[in-house]
Design a protein around this motif. Sequence first.
Motif, mmCIF file in Angstrom:
data_model
loop_
_atom_site.group_PDB
_atom_site.id
_atom_site.type_symbol
_atom_site.label_atom_id
_atom_site.label_comp_id
_atom_site.label_asym_id
_atom_site.label_seq_id
_atom_site.Cartn_x
_atom_site.Cartn_y
_atom_site.Cartn_z
ATOM 1 N N VAL A 81 0.853 -1.184 0.000
ATOM 2 C CA VAL A 81 0.000 0.000 0.000
ATOM 3 C C VAL A 81 0.890 1.235 0.000
ATOM 4 C CG1 VAL A 81 -1.839 1.249 1.178
ATOM 5 C CG2 VAL A 81 -1.762 -1.262 1.280
ATOM 6 N N ALA A 132 -8.769 0.996 0.060
ATOM 7 C CA ALA A 132 -7.422 0.407 0.147
ATOM 8 C C ALA A 132 -7.439 -0.828 1.044
ATOM 9 C CB ALA A 132 -6.423 1.436 0.658
ATOM 10 N N MET A 150 -2.849 4.924 -3.159
ATOM 11 C CA MET A 150 -3.844 5.861 -2.667
ATOM 12 C C MET A 150 -3.213 7.247 -2.635
ATOM 13 S SD MET A 150 -6.158 5.716 0.749
ATOM 14 C CE MET A 150 -5.238 6.749 1.848
#
Length: 154
Positions: A81, A132, A150
Amino acid sequence: MGDSSQVSYLGTTPFWRFPAPRAYLMPVGYSTLGYAVPAAIGARLADPARPVVALLGDGAFMFSAQELVTGAELGLPLPVVILDNHGFAEIRQNMLDRGIAPYAVDLARPDFAALAQAMGCHGVRAADAAEAAKQAAVALTADRPTVIVMEVGP
């Protein structure tokens, strides 16, 4: 797995509580950017049954982006992420706080999702933290790493 990123210092570390020791690992001191992805690969290999997520900023990711190829070759279900704030936002803020004109903190970044795909991984975007998190849950069952980007603004 965290990195020397603003998301670790200002987000994950103070606000997330983990149920057991050694559930959240991040480097401290010396700004060891690029730790999260290779450390997450190592953690996943050390304990394949344990879910592992790498969480880092775009600047930190650029230090070890090539490690995605290793994750892809090993077929690791590893969510990566990336909170994309367009550079080294923590360093930028530290400069501004000290009255220093920001220098060399705004990065020309690639399309991280496309870069992930070029390296044999999945690459997706998330509009917010909830999306996410959903994508990370799916990525934990994927056949290779998934980069989840993101954008959080400059």
